[in-house]
Design an enzyme around this catalytic site. Sequence first.
Site, PDB file in Angstrom:
ATOM      1  N   CYS A 167       3.946  10.701  -1.331  1.00  0.00           N
ATOM      2  CA  CYS A 167       3.419   9.328  -1.394  1.00  0.00           C
ATOM      3  C   CYS A 167       4.542   8.341  -1.711  1.00  0.00           C
ATOM      4  O   CYS A 167       4.285   7.212  -2.103  1.00  0.00           O
ATOM      5  CB  CYS A 167       2.288   9.227  -2.408  1.00  0.00           C
ATOM      6  SG  CYS A 167       2.757   9.767  -4.047  1.00  0.00           S
ATOM      7  N   ALA A 203       4.568  22.366 -12.524  1.00  0.00           N
ATOM      8  CA  ALA A 203       4.491  23.001 -11.205  1.00  0.00           C
ATOM      9  C   ALA A 203       5.806  23.661 -10.803  1.00  0.00           C
ATOM     10  O   ALA A 203       5.812  24.722 -10.179  1.00  0.00           O
ATOM     11  CB  ALA A 203       4.093  21.959 -10.163  1.00  0.00           C
ATOM     12  N   SER A 220      -0.048  19.351 -14.670  1.00  0.00           N
ATOM     13  CA  SER A 220       0.491  19.301 -16.032  1.00  0.00           C
ATOM     14  C   SER A 220      -0.397  18.484 -16.957  1.00  0.00           C
ATOM     15  O   SER A 220      -0.173  18.447 -18.160  1.00  0.00           O
ATOM     16  CB  SER A 220       1.908  18.720 -16.009  1.00  0.00           C
ATOM     17  OG  SER A 220       1.878  17.443 -15.423  1.00  0.00           O
TER      18      SER A 220
HETATM   19  N1  SAH Z   1      -3.619  16.021  -5.328  1.00  0.00           N
HETATM   20  C1  SAH Z   1      -4.229  15.058  -6.214  1.00  0.00           C
HETATM   21  C2  SAH Z   1      -3.305  13.917  -6.576  1.00  0.00           C
HETATM   22  C3  SAH Z   1      -2.036  14.344  -7.230  1.00  0.00           C
HETATM   23  S1  SAH Z   1      -1.266  13.059  -8.121  1.00  0.00           S
HETATM   24  C4  SAH Z   1      -5.485  14.509  -5.564  1.00  0.00           C
HETATM   25  O1  SAH Z   1      -5.646  14.647  -4.367  1.00  0.00           O
HETATM   26  O2  SAH Z   1      -6.308  13.916  -6.276  1.00  0.00           O
HETATM   27  C5  SAH Z   1       0.027  13.898  -8.887  1.00  0.00           C
HETATM   28  C6  SAH Z   1      -0.389  14.805 -10.010  1.00  0.00           C
HETATM   29  O3  SAH Z   1       0.776  15.512 -10.405  1.00  0.00           O
HETATM   30  C7  SAH Z   1      -0.910  14.151 -11.265  1.00  0.00           C
HETATM   31  O4  SAH Z   1      -2.183  14.661 -11.567  1.00  0.00           O
HETATM   32  C8  SAH Z   1       0.078  14.538 -12.373  1.00  0.00           C
HETATM   33  O5  SAH Z   1      -0.558  14.854 -13.610  1.00  0.00           O
HETATM   34  C9  SAH Z   1       0.703  15.773 -11.798  1.00  0.00           C
HETATM   35  N2  SAH Z   1       2.066  16.120 -12.211  1.00  0.00           N
HETATM   36  C10 SAH Z   1       3.133  15.303 -12.359  1.00  0.00           C
HETATM   37  N3  SAH Z   1       4.246  16.014 -12.652  1.00  0.00           N
HETATM   38  C11 SAH Z   1       3.865  17.325 -12.695  1.00  0.00           C
HETATM   39  C12 SAH Z   1       4.559  18.555 -12.912  1.00  0.00           C
HETATM   40  N4  SAH Z   1       5.873  18.575 -13.156  1.00  0.00           N
HETATM   41  N5  SAH Z   1       3.856  19.685 -12.847  1.00  0.00           N
HETATM   42  C13 SAH Z   1       2.524  19.697 -12.596  1.00  0.00           C
HETATM   43  N6  SAH Z   1       1.826  18.560 -12.369  1.00  0.00           N
HETATM   44  C14 SAH Z   1       2.483  17.385 -12.405  1.00  0.00           C
END
Ligand code: SAH
Length: 401
Positions: A345, A285, A254
């Site tokens: 996490c 997502a 997002s």
């Molecule tokens: N997989 C990544 C880390 C993910 S951290 C890595 O390995 O580097 C979580 C991520 O989820 C963040 O980038 C945040 O922007 C995103 N996020 C949070 N809520 C969301 C949503 N509802 N839909 C899509 N992305 C989201």
Amino acid sequence: MPATSARLKLPAVRISSRGAARLKSGHVWVYRSDIVAADSVAPGSIVNVTDQRGKPLGTALYSSSSQIAIRMISSGPVPDFSALLRQRIADAIAYRDRIVRDTNAYRVIFSEGDFLPGLIVDRYNDILSLQILTQAMNASLIREIVISELTRRQNPAAIVERVDPRVRELEDLPPNASGLRSGDKTATIFTMNGVQFHYDALEGQKTGAFLDQRENYAAAAQYAHGEALDVFCYQGGFALHLAPRCSQVTGVDSSRPALEVADQNATLNRELAGRREIEWIEANAFDLLKDYAASNRCYDTIALDPPAFAKTRRDVDSALRGYKELNLRALKMLRPGGVLITCSCSYHVSQAAFLDMLTAAALDAHRTVRLVEVRGQARDHPVLLNVPETAYLKCVISSVS
Ligand code: SAH
């Protein structure tokens, strides 16, 4: 007494029998509700901890405002905290020298996991990123020792402090801005598992990248194939690792700024992925998976790595509902023989609860799930057996039929 006067007689903090029992079980925290007496102990002091009757239990760092009032640094006396601090930093670095492979980005110091409560240091190639989470570690002499010791032992081009305003508020510390603490470089490129990433020390989430997933990226890449979807991709951690093994990769997040860096990272690694483009989609997502599932989209590999849904114990039920919804949809979209890489996490969601959630999602999706690997955080984020809070990341890789 401030943390810097460690050579003088330390103030004493008396704790309840429940607090003492916790320490005897090997834990290193005592909660405020178990403090019996901490008369005129200054914020951030180094203190002698005693039981109700005055029997010594060791030495700790004291916080006047956090719910975690005591963080133990030794079960005995500490005559010279500065010397202990230097030694622990040296030990943390030596530990990484022994266990970290295939990367120039890793966690150098992991707070309690390295017996340095309240201090986190990450290395991104030639830049060190520092986080100070407690009153004691914020003392100016402590900061000076940390910075001089890191400089002497790692010779970084720069040390940048990342400040979380919420943490400073909880610790009753005055506001402080993120910024350079030594050197003048704030951006670099680091390499993990042969994959390159841009790093900007003053942008992004956490200290910049999700170093705790480093070994999980490499593990996931072993099984990845076909068309892959990386949901919650941030700057492309999983997507970039999956790309060399897959015919097509899509990353979803997002955050537009995160996707912009992800795209720059993809450009850095184009040769690795046989010059194939990765598709980046800015979307929620939950909505996207719902739409994709409704239109019968299928994938061979799906990674799910959402942000922590349970920030406190009270959030656990709603977090598990969120995880289940995501996993259910992903399971339905996987082709037979597909690979699901699913992560959490949230410390408050235990590994057992996470596996139960996955079991329920598999039943609802009418899919058979075989566990290929049940993993945790990378080994440069050490878990202390007696301190369950040091283990927070779950990463389950499974084969779905
Ligand atoms: N997989 C990544 C880390 C993910 S951290 C890595 O390995 O580097 C979580 C991520 O989820 C963040 O980038 C945040 O922007 C995103 N996020 C949070 N809520 C969301 C949503 N509802 N839909 C899509 N992305 C989201």
